[in-house]
Design a protein around this motif. Structure first.
Motif, mmCIF file in Angstrom:
data_model
loop_
_atom_site.group_PDB
_atom_site.id
_atom_site.type_symbol
_atom_site.label_atom_id
_atom_site.label_comp_id
_atom_site.label_asym_id
_atom_site.label_seq_id
_atom_site.Cartn_x
_atom_site.Cartn_y
_atom_site.Cartn_z
ATOM 1 N N VAL A 130 -46.373 8.790 -10.746
ATOM 2 C CA VAL A 130 -45.906 9.921 -9.944
ATOM 3 C C VAL A 130 -47.061 10.616 -9.236
ATOM 4 N N ILE A 131 -48.237 10.617 -9.843
ATOM 5 C CA ILE A 131 -49.412 11.180 -9.164
ATOM 6 C C ILE A 131 -49.733 10.341 -7.935
ATOM 7 N N SER A 132 -49.668 9.032 -8.074
ATOM 8 C CA SER A 132 -49.926 8.152 -6.938
ATOM 9 C C SER A 132 -48.911 8.388 -5.828
ATOM 10 N N HIS A 133 -47.640 8.632 -6.203
ATOM 11 C CA HIS A 133 -46.590 8.868 -5.205
ATOM 12 C C HIS A 133 -46.972 10.022 -4.289
ATOM 13 N N HIS A 134 -47.587 11.055 -4.864
ATOM 14 C CA HIS A 134 -47.894 12.241 -4.061
ATOM 15 C C HIS A 134 -49.285 12.197 -3.446
ATOM 16 N N TYR A 135 -50.286 11.787 -4.196
ATOM 17 C CA TYR A 135 -51.664 11.948 -3.753
ATOM 18 C C TYR A 135 -52.229 10.739 -3.020
ATOM 19 N N ASP A 136 -51.690 9.566 -3.275
ATOM 20 C CA ASP A 136 -52.221 8.385 -2.596
ATOM 21 C C ASP A 136 -51.472 8.124 -1.288
ATOM 22 N N VAL A 137 -51.232 9.178 -0.530
ATOM 23 C CA VAL A 137 -50.568 9.052 0.768
ATOM 24 C C VAL A 137 -51.541 8.478 1.779
ATOM 25 N N SER A 138 -52.643 9.175 1.965
ATOM 26 C CA SER A 138 -53.690 8.765 2.898
ATOM 27 C C SER A 138 -54.763 9.825 2.858
ATOM 28 N N ASN A 139 -55.991 9.441 2.540
ATOM 29 C CA ASN A 139 -57.073 10.418 2.541
ATOM 30 C C ASN A 139 -57.259 11.037 3.922
ATOM 31 N N ARG A 140 -57.082 10.239 4.959
ATOM 32 C CA ARG A 140 -57.224 10.769 6.316
ATOM 33 C C ARG A 140 -56.163 11.823 6.605
ATOM 34 N N PHE A 141 -54.943 11.594 6.142
ATOM 35 C CA PHE A 141 -53.882 12.582 6.309
ATOM 36 C C PHE A 141 -54.265 13.892 5.623
ATOM 37 N N TYR A 142 -54.755 13.812 4.401
ATOM 38 C CA TYR A 142 -55.156 15.022 3.684
ATOM 39 C C TYR A 142 -56.325 15.719 4.375
ATOM 40 N N GLU A 143 -57.234 14.962 4.938
ATOM 41 C CA GLU A 143 -58.345 15.580 5.669
ATOM 42 C C GLU A 143 -57.828 16.430 6.820
ATOM 43 N N MET A 144 -56.807 15.947 7.510
ATOM 44 C CA MET A 144 -56.266 16.690 8.657
ATOM 45 C C MET A 144 -55.475 17.919 8.225
ATOM 46 N N VAL A 145 -54.767 17.841 7.099
ATOM 47 C CA VAL A 145 -53.937 18.956 6.652
ATOM 48 C C VAL A 145 -54.750 19.984 5.861
ATOM 49 N N LEU A 146 -55.599 19.518 4.960
ATOM 50 C CA LEU A 146 -56.334 20.424 4.085
ATOM 51 C C LEU A 146 -57.602 20.973 4.723
ATOM 52 N N GLY A 147 -58.130 20.264 5.709
ATOM 53 C CA GLY A 147 -59.371 20.700 6.319
ATOM 54 C C GLY A 147 -60.581 20.171 5.566
ATOM 55 N N PRO A 148 -61.785 20.516 6.008
ATOM 56 C CA PRO A 148 -63.018 19.945 5.445
ATOM 57 C C PRO A 148 -63.199 20.155 3.948
ATOM 58 N N SER A 149 -62.626 21.228 3.380
ATOM 59 C CA SER A 149 -62.810 21.468 1.945
ATOM 60 C C SER A 149 -62.117 20.421 1.088
ATOM 61 N N MET A 150 -61.091 19.766 1.616
ATOM 62 C CA MET A 150 -60.270 18.816 0.845
ATOM 63 C C MET A 150 -59.843 19.439 -0.475
ATOM 64 N N ALA A 151 -59.388 20.658 -0.399
ATOM 65 C CA ALA A 151 -58.922 21.397 -1.575
ATOM 66 C C ALA A 151 -57.423 21.599 -1.455
ATOM 67 N N TYR A 152 -56.682 20.995 -2.372
ATOM 68 C CA TYR A 152 -55.231 21.055 -2.332
ATOM 69 C C TYR A 152 -54.728 22.033 -3.390
ATOM 70 N N THR A 153 -55.326 23.213 -3.405
ATOM 71 C CA THR A 153 -54.957 24.269 -4.338
ATOM 72 C C THR A 153 -55.128 25.606 -3.634
#
Length: 435
Positions: free
Chosen positions: A155-178
């Motif tokens: 289930v962790i993979s289902h949510h977090y292994d989407v795409s690191n590039r996608f997370y970079e664009m949404v979360l910004g340079p900090s890559m902090a999802y909290t």
């Protein structure tokens, strides 16, 4: 997010109903936005700035076979239902309108029959759900014990292994999802994320040469912050292989390999002990309430006497057990479970940890989600190219809906600070907080 359901009476028009008439009859007090459908029918105020358009028969089947949040999510994710007047990367305004002014009503049996006959029995055959949807709870229960290491990894993979590039664009340079810390309230997302990690470091009283364990470390931002800003030897662990790879590469880019490490590892497999501090930022939501004793017991045993533990997680404003809604469970956080801070504190105390401080950062999370939505809008085309429009739509809906929930105190965010004391009761904690 969910909407109110009432049992008030608003009779369904007699005769054969259009889609618009059928939909309109299910809302007590009328629709707050304009609804249109592929058959040319409509409902709601004609001059409304915001609207909803049902594009296809498959979308109608989604709505009829899964009434409520799940059917709407399926139709919206698949592109069979559009929200009009808002960007799909940030449908916040539409969700606020629906939340504040929408009251579903349960039709009488006779009304339900009339609606089904008008819209067609064929629409009661459920279409395959969108590929973004995870298995229902009962299927997950059959295929693996909840919160077993194997199922947690899935289930962790289902949510977090989407795409690191996608997370970079949404979360910004900090890559902090909290949740970030907006002090002052006008801070940028990056400054607010730095402030959050620095607050955690100061609450943990980090000093050069100490050892930090960061469980559920994500892309390693806390690990790198502790090493870079405080000279701490930091170990992070995550169940996401993509996160671990990204984090280790970031550590090497910043020249922190002599101090920091991130492993692809379940926190339960960490055997090292004697850490001066443990940070858990956004992990407890995935643990399961019944597993809190084992969780806090394991972290207690990782600490040296006098060591500090900071737990940062989403909470409920009460301590009653409440299932996660269907949309969040099937599209965002399968097996996620939330409870109030009181339950968390009690579980920690029962494992021999002394609780010194608890802080609610609820408004800060609403601001964080606002900025993530803004990033998604700004990078929409590239995000869609990276993960597909369906997944991008899920994220826009999830972030905006969560923002509404934090603003209305349906969910909160607590940091709880505690210590593993020496056998004689010494904690090393000052007479008053010093951060």
């Amino acid at each position: 997010m969910s909407f109110k359901i009432d049992s008030g009476s608003a009779p369904v028009p007699s005769g054969r109903l259009s889609i618009g008439e059928a939909i309109g009859s299910l809302f007590q007090g009328g629709l707050p936005l304009r609804f249109t459908a592929y058959d040319g029918s409509s409902a709601g105020p004609s001059d409304a700035e915001l609207g909803m358009h049902l594009r296809t028969e498959r979308g109608l089947s989604y709505l009829m076979t899964a009434p409520g949040d799940l059917g709407l999510a399926r139709a919206y994710t698949s592109g069979d239902l559009d929200l009009v007047g808002v960007h799909p990367g940030d449908p916040y305004d539409a969700l606020v309108l629906l939340k504040e002014h929408t009251h579903f009503r349960v039709p009488t049996p006779a009304e339900a029959v009339a609606i089904v006959r008008s819209l067609g029995l064929s629409h009661l055959r459920p279409p395959a759900p969108p590929p973004q949807e995870h298995l229902p709870r009962w299927r997950r229960a059959v295929e693996g014990l909840r919160h077993s290491m194997t199922r947690d990894a899935e289930v962790i993979s289902h949510h977090y292994d989407v795409s690191n590039r996608f997370y970079e664009m949404v979360l910004g340079p900090s890559m902090a999802y909290t949740c970030a810390l907006y002090d002052p309230p006008t801070a940028t997302l990056e400054d607010a994320q730095f402030a959050k990690f620095d607050l955690v470091a100061r609450k943990l009283a980090l000093q050069p040469g100490q050892r930090l364990l960061d469980v559920g470390c994500g892309w390693g931002t806390m690990v790198r912050h502790a090493a870079r800003e405080y000279g701490v030897r930091a170990l992070g662990v995550t169940l996401s292989a993509e996160q671990a790879q990204w984090a280790q590469e970031a550590i090497e880019r910043e020249g922190l390999s002599h101090l920091a490490e991130v492993r692809h590892l379940d926190y339960r497999d960490v055997t090292e002990t004697g850490f001066d501090a443990v940070s858990s930022i956004g992990l407890l939501e995935h643990i399961g309430v019944k597993n809190y004793p084992a969780y806090f017991g394991h972290l207690h045993d990782r600490l040296a006497p006098g060591g500090r533990l900071l737990n940062h997680c989403i909470t409920r404003p009460h301590n009653k057990r409440q299932q996660t809604g269907a949309f969040i469970d099937r599209y965002v956080f399968p097996d996620g479970e939330l409870i109030g801070s009181g339950t968390i504190i009690s579980a920690a105390q029962d494992q021999g940890l002394e609780v010194h401080h608890s802080e609610n950062l609820r408004p800060h999370y609403a601001a964080t989600l606002r900025d993530w939505n803004r990033n998604l809008v700004d990078n929409w085309d590239e995000c869609v190219a990276e993960v597909g429009e369906g997944t991008a739509r899920v994220w826009g809906l999830y972030l905006a809906g969560s923002r509404v929930g934090f603003e209305r105190d349906e969910v909160e965010l607590h940091q709880v600070l505690m210590t593993r004391n020496h056998d004689d009761g010494r904690s090393g904690f000052p007479m008053r907080p010093d951060w």
